[in-house]
Structures are given as structure tokens and as C-alpha cells.
Design an enzyme around this catalytic site. Sequence first.
Site, short mmCIF file in Angstrom:
data_model
loop_
_atom_site.label_atom_id
_atom_site.label_comp_id
_atom_site.label_asym_id
_atom_site.label_seq_id
_atom_site.Cartn_x
_atom_site.Cartn_y
_atom_site.Cartn_z
NE ARG A 94 -23.36 1.92 40.63
CZ ARG A 94 -23.99 0.79 40.87
NH1 ARG A 94 -24.80 0.30 39.97
NH2 ARG A 94 -23.84 0.16 42.01
CE LYS B 224 5.80 5.18 44.76
NZ LYS B 224 6.29 4.89 43.39
NE ARG C 253 -16.20 9.54 40.50
CZ ARG C 253 -17.29 8.89 40.92
NH1 ARG C 253 -17.36 8.41 42.13
NH2 ARG C 253 -18.29 8.73 40.09
#
Lengths: 315, 159
Positions: free
Chosen positions: A51, A80, A101
Amino acid sequence: MVNRSIVSIADYSHEKIQYLLDMAQEMEAHSNRKILEGKVVATLFFEPSTRTRLSFETAANRLGARVIGFADPKATSSTKGETLKDTIKMVSNYADVIVMRHRLEGAAKYASEVTDTPIINAGDGANLHPSQTMLDLYSIYKTQGRLNNLNIYMVGDLKYGRTVHSLLMALSTYNPTFHFIAPKELEMPNEYKMYCKKRGVNYIEQRDFTAETIADADIIYMTRVQRERFTDLMEYERVKDAYILRKAMLEGCRANMKILHPLPRVNEIERSIDDSPHAYYFEQAGNGLFAREALICHVLGITLDDLKNDKTIIN
Amino acid sequence: MEKRKDLLVAALENGTVIDHIPTEKLFTVANLLKLDTFHEPVLIGNNLNSNKIGKKGMIKIANRMLSDDEISRLAVVCPNIRLCIIRDYEVVEKKEVTLPDTLENVVRCANPVCISNNEPMRSFFYVTDKLHGMMRCHYCNKEQKIENAEFYQLFNVKP
């Protein structure tokens, strides 16, 4: 150079909030522009969020910017063992603004300290989500014509709901009266009640969610009561239907009252309410686009005047 | 002849005396100052009588002045200890240790999902309430009790 990153809006002045609301309003009037032509916006979603990511990417695209990034960190070097700092340093060479985020709290703050490229926090764990707060404020401002002296009812999961905590802090200086309506297990955490007390903010805690308790509401902010939040499933069974907003409950409410919800909704708002003039949650999500267009422009140094005199508007 | 009840601990020519250490914190303080690897004379006493706090610990360290950084660390473990700076057998300065306004790289954030516990980076806190010993993480904003905080250098995680 001043770092224009937006990590938190909790300490913004009324003037600054109003300025960003005015920018969002300008964006709503003309949401398609080429003002960011030639710019690259990176959306780094170390934690998936469809969203919010779609909303930011749409905002960037509608302003003429190009978007790079990832939606799933499994496909990146973080798996990694690359540090966040190294990823941010690397992307800073490519992009003009980084929207990120992350599951870890404080990640956006730290990112903003290791680069001069502006960072927009699109959510850092349970900590902050300023673009959601901005769109909530814009929705309230748009529907009520003001932010001050409102009766704000927060309903459902007030313990884990990051959006209600951010909204509470952002509205605390606008002389609100908060009503916290939640089951015991999900009630507003003490630190936020202390936050209100310290600032002289009025709040009332209630367990009952009925037509009478919501009659004076200007805004009802609904959230989802999630089963996985309960340690005691008996308790969940007992309260799961107690915090559903039903159409019959709206009969005595104020004419200006609007229902907000950060979405996704499950069953906490009866579907028959969707057509009611009080329902505002889908428009609210739409406002996310304008709020995020405003935030991206702001961190890139584009002013409200630039938006008003913008020659790149597409109609 | 009246018996001397004073402590028979050698006087320092130059160095630092840390006094009024709560008895249970004595070895934490010794660890914190890395006294196990210090090569000058060190005297450590515990369960000594104190008019102020009943029983106390005390540490005398020859030829060492504590840095500001070490003093902030001490303040975190026991906010009410006293430092005496000794020069030529005389107390030249007495310092009440107090909490600084900020703590950088001293303690670890109590929040396991704070970025500062998951990246090779500094920790940073604002001391929000000196009386009750509360601090707030600059990164995750979590308010926490200072006395519960875990030190970095005891575990040698930080450079």
C-alpha cells in the site's frame, strides 16, 4: 547543506504542518505535473508494504520523476550481510531522494545521518510513519476545516497501532479531546497517556463502543483488532465483536463526523457504512497520494510558491 | 590507648579515590574501569562502614585521572558516588558524579529491534529524567531506565 529528511513530524510547528497541508492541497488541485522531471526517487522497502509503496511510487510518477528501488529485501544485498549504511551510501549516488521502509526502529533516522540525500521515512518498525500521519492530518483538515478543538475517537487496537500513536502526538498541540475505546488487552499504552498528561491534553478511556459513546465525535479513527495480538484467546473471542462500527450506531452522530481507517479493513466497519456520508476511509487513502506528493517535493526543496507558479501542470 | 577505627589503607601520593560505591556495584565499577589490566597499584575495599549509605565500597587507583567519558560511565552505574583527586597526598578536588545530558556509546538500547543494536554504529541517548534515571533512545525513541542498561565495553562489542 540542510538535511531536509522527513523522519518524524512529531516535533513540527503548527506553521510547518499547515505549510505541508497547503502543499498537499495544491497537489490535490493539480496532481499531475512534470515538476520532478529528471529526478530519480528510490523506494527502498526492506520490509514489504504494498500500500505505502504503491502510494509513494504513484506520487513520484505523477510528478514526472523516475522510480528505482526494491519491494522485497530478499532480492538485495541485505541478505548477503550488507549494512544499512552501505546500502544507503550506494543508493545515494543514484537517487535524489530515498523513500525507505524498514523493520528496525530508528532505521530512517540513522539513514538520514549517513547521507546528504534526503530520506523520507515510510515506516520504521513500530516506531514512526510520518507520511501516514500527514495524510491523516490532511484528511481531518479537509473534512473538518481545522485541526484544533476536535473530539477524536480512537477505536480498536490502541496498544500496537502505530498510526494512532503518531496521530495522537501530532494532534496533541491542537487542543483535542481524545476518547480511547479499546479492550483491556489493547488499551492505549501508559507512555502515551503520560504524554497527554504532561501536555495537559484531555483524554477519556472507555470500554463501551455504542451509539451514545460516539455521539459527540468529530472523527472516529477505527483500527483492526487482530487475533494474533491476544495472549488470551478467550478474551479475543469475548471482545472481537465489541469494537465493530455498525450502521445503526451512526444515527445520533454529528453531521460533520467522519470515519477514518488506515486500512486494510477486515470486519471492524460494517460494509453497509461504505456508502454513508460519514465514511471517509477510501478518500483518506486517496489523500495519501497528495500528502506524499507534497512530502517528496518538500524534501527536494520545492516550495509552496513553486507549486503555485508551476508551469509543468498537466491537465 | 584508644584503638584507631580508621581504615588502614595506604594513602595515595597521586591518583583517584572513588568513594561511596554501593557494595553490589563495586565489581561493576572495577570492570568498567578495566582495573584487571591496569598496572599501577589499586586498592579495592568493600563492605566498609559509611555514615551516608551504611556499607560502601571504595577504590583507590594510583597515578590515574578518570576521563570525562569514564566519569559518564560511572554515573550510569551509580549516580551518587564521589571522586577525590589526590595530588601529593592531598585531596585537591572532590567531584560528585552526576549524569550527563546525553550518553553516547556508553550503553546499549534495551529495544532489541532498535537499529542501534543491529548495525555497527554508535548508540545515543538523551537523559530525560536525572532524578528517576530515565533516558530516551535517539533512534527508536524508547524511554528506558538507565540502571537497567547494559554496557558496551564489558562485552567488547564496540570498537
